[in-house]
Scaffold this motif. Structure first.
Motif, mmCIF file in Angstrom:
data_model
loop_
_atom_site.group_PDB
_atom_site.id
_atom_site.type_symbol
_atom_site.label_atom_id
_atom_site.label_comp_id
_atom_site.label_asym_id
_atom_site.label_seq_id
_atom_site.Cartn_x
_atom_site.Cartn_y
_atom_site.Cartn_z
ATOM 1 N N THR A 3 -29.121 -21.570 1.773
ATOM 2 C CA THR A 3 -29.072 -22.612 1.324
ATOM 3 C C THR A 3 -27.823 -23.928 2.481
ATOM 4 O O THR A 3 -27.840 -25.088 1.883
ATOM 5 N N MET A 89 -29.109 -16.179 0.502
ATOM 6 C CA MET A 89 -28.511 -16.183 -0.979
ATOM 7 C C MET A 89 -29.081 -14.637 -1.803
ATOM 8 O O MET A 89 -29.535 -14.392 -2.096
ATOM 9 N N PHE A 95 -23.917 -22.878 -4.935
ATOM 10 C CA PHE A 95 -25.664 -23.653 -4.439
ATOM 11 C C PHE A 95 -24.649 -24.467 -3.054
ATOM 12 O O PHE A 95 -24.776 -25.743 -4.444
#
Length: 203
Positions: A3, A89, A95
């Motif tokens: 991210t 992730m 996110f």
């Protein structure tokens, strides 16, 4: 997939040339690391594979080939140096940045840096390779040394970033002095759109 939200920093404790590449050992600052051999970790934005992990001391190793060394700033890492770290992730997590693959598109160079406010907000201008300029847009996203950042302005081969104190504290951006080489990954959505348009109009 990553991210661009840096989890912690790590310190290079060992760098050993091996098999046409380098094996690095990194001591992390994770409080409760859950790394396993084979996990993916973004090192300054470059996706690498954990080869060993020692829970005592929070130390893990990764191997980078000569090709990765050629395409990234990992060849410039030295014992005692600091790197940005992000684990791949997991499903269900927040996110907070943008879609980051960990595939470095090229390296840039810090062109200028100055403090623009009394509370240590820093302005950076970064020189970008000519081949990546077409992917940069004002208010768009870019990953610099693994950090998801917003482009403020684009002028010729330079793009502007504004970093707040929290970003400087949590990442190695505090060490981004003029001339520093940084890893760049452009927004993958821009590359998909470009590829789609090329295929569509080439018919």
């Amino acid at each position: 997939m990553f991210t661009g939200i840096i989890e912690t920093k790590g310190k290079i404790v060992k760098a050993s040339p091996i098999n046409s590449g380098i094996e690095f050992q990194i001591q992390t600052e994770w409080d409760k690391p859950d790394l396993s051999v084979g996990d993916s970790v973004a090192i300054n934005g470059a996706c690498m594979t954990v080869t060993t992990f020692q829970e005592k001391g929070n130390i893990f190793s990764f191997y980078t080939s000569y090709k990765s060394l050629e395409l990234t700033n990992l060849s410039k890492l030295h014992v005692g140096g600091s790197v940005n770290l992000e684990r791949a992730m997991s499903a269900g997590q927040r996110f907070g940045g943008h879609m980051v693959q960990g595939h470095v598109d090229g390296v840039g160079k810090i062109h200028s840096r100055k403090t623009i406010e009394s509370d240590s907000v820093e302005e950076f201008w970064v020189e970008c390779p000519e081949s990546l300029i077409r992917y940069l847009v004002k208010k768009g996203s870019i990953t610099v040394d693994g950090v998801s950042l917003t482009i403020v302005e684009v002028e010729n081969r330079l793009f502007q970033l504004i970093l707040i104190p929290e970003t400087l504290r949590k990442t190695n951006a505090m060490s981004w002095e003029v001339g520093k080489i940084v890893n760049l990954e452009v927004d993958v959505l821009a590359k998909y759109i470009e590829n789609f348009m090329e295929l569509r109009f080439s018919k």
